[in-house]
Design a protein around this motif. Structure first.
Motif: not given
Length: 259
Positions: A138-151
């Motif tokens: 609990d209180g953890g972190r989930i971070i995913t690498i996306s991309t500028l290309a979606t915009r």
């Protein structure tokens, strides 16, 4: 820094490039880091060795993504490593970095390529989250690498779609997991000097042209992305969730010249 002392992190695709930089930064901040890799065992060992040489702690976890049983294999290796190093299969930070890049426009994109892109870039992160939730504190972190290309919509429709889904996943899971105090965010790099853009590293003119499109006047480095991830992994980012953070140095902010 020791802001992550006592924390445990899993970074997928951590043997090279941005993933290696993230693993190194989280370890420097005090976390024990599980360094996931797909096939390059030597590179993963080098990442672990570099972390240990700086006084950090890390161990490698092999699992090829995008194949049947990929998440099962990864979780089994993670569980074994965590138990060996901490005595318990629990961790605090999940960084979904592993991905495959495709520059295929629609007329060149095949169904097999599309399926592989989504299997690695979208399906694996989602089901890795699902499988590891009982292990994530609990209180953890989930971070995913996306991309500028979606915009910016470059002609690489399969790849861009796979990352657009990651942005939606992060917003949706932020709500679903908020009751446990788990934050869920994505980080969107632009062009970064890694193996993906190997040709760019040998082309000063192309780098200069690209740098001219960025507000901060240079091309991105892996540590630029790693530092942003470290901020989101920290206690100070506890009130940030459901966001896609632009980490591009202001790429494409400059107005076009007309006339």
């Amino acid at each position: 820094m020791t802001g992550l002392a006592g924390k445990v992190a899993l970074v997928t695709g951590a043997s090279r490039g941005i993933g290696r930089a993230i693993a190194g930064r989280l370890a420097a901040d005090g976390a024990l880091v599980a360094v996931h890799y797909g096939s390059n065992e030597q590179a993963a060992k080098e990442t672990v060795g570099a972390i240990e040489a700086e006084g950090g702690r890390a161990f490698a976890v092999p699992a090829e993504l995008g194949v049947d049983g990929d998440v099962d294999t990864l979780v089994a290796g993670l569980t074994e490593g965590l138990t060996e190093h901490t005595g318990a299969a629990r961790f605090d930070i999940l960084v979904n970095n592993a991905a495959t890049v495709s520059f295929s426009p629609l007329d060149a994109l095949t169904e097999d390529e599309f399926d592989r892109i989504f299997a690695i870039n979208t399906k694996a992160p989602l089901f890795l989250v699902k499988r590891t939730l009982p292990m994530l504190r609990d209180g953890g972190r989930i971070i995913t690498i996306s991309t500028l290309a979606t915009r910016t919509a470059p002609p690489a429709v399969g790849y861009v779609m796979s990352k657009g889904a990651i942005d939606v996943m992060s917003r949706t899971l932020a709500v679903e997991l908020g009751g446990r105090g788990i934050t869920v965010n994505a980080v969107a790099p632009g062009v970064v000097l890694t193996d993906v853009f190997a040709a760019l590293r040998e082309d000063p003119k192309a780098q200069a042209a690209l740098a001219g499109s960025a507000a901060l006047g240079r091309v991105g480095r892996p540590d630029d992305i790693a530092d942003a991830v470290a901020i989101l992994a920290s206690e100070e980012a506890r009130w940030i969730t459901g966001q896609v953070i632009d980490v591009t140095g202001g790429l494409s902010l400059r107005p076009r010249t007309f006339g």
